[in-house]
Design a protein around this motif. Structure first.
Motif, PDB file in Angstrom:
ATOM      1  N   VAL A  68      14.035  -1.147   3.551  1.00 47.61           N
ATOM      2  CA  VAL A  68      13.406  -2.384   4.061  1.00 47.61           C
ATOM      3  C   VAL A  68      13.191  -3.453   4.120  1.00 47.61           C
ATOM      4  CG1 VAL A  68      11.694  -3.378   6.684  1.00 47.61           C
ATOM      5  CG2 VAL A  68      12.440  -0.606   5.977  1.00 47.61           C
ATOM      6  N   GLY A  69      14.065  -5.109   4.824  1.00 40.93           N
ATOM      7  CA  GLY A  69      14.347  -6.000   4.420  1.00 40.93           C
ATOM      8  C   GLY A  69      12.765  -6.846   4.997  1.00 40.93           C
ATOM      9  N   VAL A  70      12.103  -7.529   5.138  1.00 43.73           N
ATOM     10  CA  VAL A  70      11.848  -8.603   5.343  1.00 43.73           C
ATOM     11  C   VAL A  70      12.599  -9.391   6.408  1.00 43.73           C
ATOM     12  CG1 VAL A  70       9.571 -10.617   4.729  1.00 43.73           C
ATOM     13  CG2 VAL A  70      10.355  -8.765   2.533  1.00 43.73           C
ATOM     14  N   VAL A  80       8.134  10.026  11.586  1.00 41.01           N
ATOM     15  CA  VAL A  80       7.006   9.746  10.334  1.00 41.01           C
ATOM     16  C   VAL A  80       7.539   8.091   9.613  1.00 41.01           C
ATOM     17  CG1 VAL A  80       5.964  11.131   8.952  1.00 41.01           C
ATOM     18  CG2 VAL A  80       5.552  11.900  10.036  1.00 41.01           C
ATOM     19  N   PHE A  81       6.932   7.476   9.399  1.00 35.36           N
ATOM     20  CA  PHE A  81       7.020   6.644   8.314  1.00 35.36           C
ATOM     21  C   PHE A  81       6.118   6.648   6.903  1.00 35.36           C
ATOM     22  CE2 PHE A  81       9.989   5.545  11.429  1.00 35.36           C
ATOM     23  CZ  PHE A  81      10.722   4.900  11.136  1.00 35.36           C
ATOM     24  N   LEU A  82       6.313   7.239   5.869  1.00 35.25           N
ATOM     25  CA  LEU A  82       5.085   7.025   4.962  1.00 35.25           C
ATOM     26  C   LEU A  82       6.502   5.604   3.503  1.00 35.25           C
ATOM     27  CD1 LEU A  82       4.583  10.905   4.120  1.00 35.25           C
ATOM     28  CD2 LEU A  82       2.790   9.233   5.103  1.00 35.25           C
ATOM     29  N   PRO A  83       4.977   5.195   3.339  1.00 35.28           N
ATOM     30  CA  PRO A  83       5.230   3.414   2.666  1.00 35.28           C
ATOM     31  C   PRO A  83       5.789   4.839   1.121  1.00 35.28           C
ATOM     32  CG  PRO A  83       3.861   3.734   3.055  1.00 35.28           C
ATOM     33  CD  PRO A  83       3.376   4.776   3.758  1.00 35.28           C
ATOM     34  N   LEU A  98      11.560  -0.007  12.196  1.00 42.30           N
ATOM     35  CA  LEU A  98      10.363  -0.410  11.031  1.00 42.30           C
ATOM     36  C   LEU A  98      10.735  -2.248  10.745  1.00 42.30           C
ATOM     37  CD1 LEU A  98       8.485   1.068   9.179  1.00 42.30           C
ATOM     38  CD2 LEU A  98      10.157   1.887   8.231  1.00 42.30           C
ATOM     39  N   THR A  99       9.672  -2.351  10.546  1.00 46.79           N
ATOM     40  CA  THR A  99       9.041  -4.360   9.618  1.00 46.79           C
ATOM     41  C   THR A  99       8.036  -4.464   8.614  1.00 46.79           C
ATOM     42  OG1 THR A  99      10.046  -4.224  12.453  1.00 46.79           O
ATOM     43  CG2 THR A  99       9.217  -6.307  10.921  1.00 46.79           C
ATOM     44  N   SER A 100       9.031  -4.822   7.541  1.00 53.34           N
ATOM     45  CA  SER A 100       8.081  -5.573   6.901  1.00 53.34           C
ATOM     46  C   SER A 100       7.628  -6.970   7.230  1.00 53.34           C
ATOM     47  CB  SER A 100       8.730  -5.133   5.699  1.00 53.34           C
ATOM     48  OG  SER A 100       7.999  -6.179   4.413  1.00 53.34           O
ATOM     49  N   LEU A 101       6.649  -7.466   6.545  1.00 49.94           N
ATOM     50  CA  LEU A 101       5.993  -8.784   6.944  1.00 49.94           C
ATOM     51  C   LEU A 101       5.721  -9.637   5.672  1.00 49.94           C
ATOM     52  CD1 LEU A 101       3.465  -8.028   8.955  1.00 49.94           C
ATOM     53  CD2 LEU A 101       5.499  -9.384   9.818  1.00 49.94           C
ATOM     54  N   ASP A 102       6.305  -8.802   4.117  1.00 45.04           N
ATOM     55  CA  ASP A 102       6.090  -9.504   2.982  1.00 45.04           C
ATOM     56  C   ASP A 102       6.550  -9.859   2.451  1.00 45.04           C
ATOM     57  OD1 ASP A 102       4.358  -7.426   2.675  1.00 45.04           O
ATOM     58  OD2 ASP A 102       2.411  -7.733   2.067  1.00 45.04           O
ATOM     59  N   ARG A 103       6.713  -8.058   2.143  1.00 45.17           N
ATOM     60  CA  ARG A 103       8.218  -7.979   1.353  1.00 45.17           C
ATOM     61  C   ARG A 103       8.775  -6.920   1.221  1.00 45.17           C
ATOM     62  NH1 ARG A 103       2.896  -7.573  -0.955  1.00 45.17           N
ATOM     63  NH2 ARG A 103       2.555  -5.468  -1.546  1.00 45.17           N
ATOM     64  N   ALA A 104      10.275  -7.034   0.128  1.00 46.12           N
ATOM     65  CA  ALA A 104      11.179  -5.094   1.193  1.00 46.12           C
ATOM     66  C   ALA A 104      10.129  -3.853   0.692  1.00 46.12           C
ATOM     67  CB  ALA A 104      12.234  -5.793  -0.035  1.00 46.12           C
ATOM     68  N   ALA A 152       3.338  -4.060   7.486  1.00 38.72           N
ATOM     69  CA  ALA A 152       4.376  -3.637   8.421  1.00 38.72           C
ATOM     70  C   ALA A 152       4.009  -4.054   9.985  1.00 38.72           C
ATOM     71  CB  ALA A 152       4.781  -2.032   7.931  1.00 38.72           C
ATOM     72  N   LEU A 153       4.681  -4.326  10.469  1.00 38.92           N
ATOM     73  CA  LEU A 153       4.148  -4.708  11.720  1.00 38.92           C
ATOM     74  C   LEU A 153       4.660  -3.458  12.058  1.00 38.92           C
ATOM     75  CD1 LEU A 153       3.690  -6.779  13.588  1.00 38.92           C
ATOM     76  CD2 LEU A 153       6.139  -7.209  13.796  1.00 38.92           C
ATOM     77  N   VAL A 154       3.759  -2.968  13.391  1.00 35.05           N
ATOM     78  CA  VAL A 154       4.549  -2.197  13.903  1.00 35.05           C
ATOM     79  C   VAL A 154       4.069  -2.211  15.676  1.00 35.05           C
ATOM     80  CG1 VAL A 154       2.915   0.081  14.732  1.00 35.05           C
ATOM     81  CG2 VAL A 154       3.344  -0.421  12.313  1.00 35.05           C
ATOM     82  N   VAL A 155       4.314  -2.155  16.123  1.00 38.61           N
ATOM     83  CA  VAL A 155       4.745  -2.311  17.730  1.00 38.61           C
ATOM     84  C   VAL A 155       5.164  -1.249  18.554  1.00 38.61           C
ATOM     85  CG1 VAL A 155       5.873  -4.231  19.784  1.00 38.61           C
ATOM     86  CG2 VAL A 155       5.365  -4.690  17.138  1.00 38.61           C
ATOM     87  N   VAL A 156       4.032  -1.432  19.800  1.00 36.87           N
ATOM     88  CA  VAL A 156       4.026   0.191  20.587  1.00 36.87           C
ATOM     89  C   VAL A 156       4.085   0.239  22.262  1.00 36.87           C
ATOM     90  CG1 VAL A 156       3.523   1.756  17.901  1.00 36.87           C
ATOM     91  CG2 VAL A 156       1.920   0.396  19.550  1.00 36.87           C
TER      92      VAL A 156
END
Length: 173
Positions: free
Chosen positions: A53-55, A74-77, A123-129, A83-87
């Motif tokens: 996942v890119g930023v 399920v998503f496990l880092p 899936l969305t990253s806020l600060d780094r890949a 990560a930004l989680v919008v539901v």
């Protein structure tokens, strides 16, 4: 808002790994995150994927959401990132219920379990890949649905706290 089990409960579960346990004659450690991975497709098999996942840009425009009506996801880092989680929930007609839309910030170690039928942003990253291990079920039933929103929303990823609708350009005319 910060991701917590209580706040996220209508949409699924927050997964956090337990204390590490030494295994394999002491040459490895194992940390478990237990989850109920629901599925209503009898033809489905477990599907494991790795997401790189890119930023996203600082201002994240949310114009569509996806859901999986027959299976949990399920998503496990694997590598840490916020990560930004919008539901959102689902209306009786099966559409996105904007009244239930919520945004959360997952800490670098937080895992996410989306319950079957919950609308969510990809899936969305806020600060780094980051990398995430994904588990879901894959079978004969069409289990990925995508809906374009009538009115996109923007989240200021640098502030990571506000979910605001895009300005309605038609109202300005």
């Amino acid at each position: 808002m910060r991701l917590s089990q209580d706040a996220f409960a209508p949409y699924g579960s927050v997964l956090r790994r337990g204390d590490p346990v030494r295994v394999n004659d002491g040459f490895a450690t194992r940390s478990d995150a237990l989850a109920d991975l629901a599925c209503s497709d009898p033809s489905a098999r477990l599907c494991l994927s790795l997401f790189d996942v890119g930023v996203r840009p600082a201002f994240i425009v949310i114009s569509e959401l996806e859901r999986h009506p027959y299976s949990a996801q399920v998503f496990l880092p694997v590598s840490p990132c916020r990560a930004l989680v919008v539901v959102a929930g689902t209306t009786a007609e099966g559409d996105v219920d904007l009244d239930t839309m919520a945004a959360f910030i997952a800490a670098p170690g937080d895992g996410i379990l989306y319950a079957p039928g919950v609308w969510h942003l990809g899936l969305t990253s806020l600060d780094r890949a980051g990398q995430f291990q994904m588990a879901t079920w894959s079978g004969d039933l069409p289990d990925t649905q995508i809906r374009r929103l009538d009115r996109p929303f923007t989240i200021d990823g640098s502030a990571s706290s506000v979910l605001a609708p895009e300005p309605d350009e038609s109202a300005a005319r």
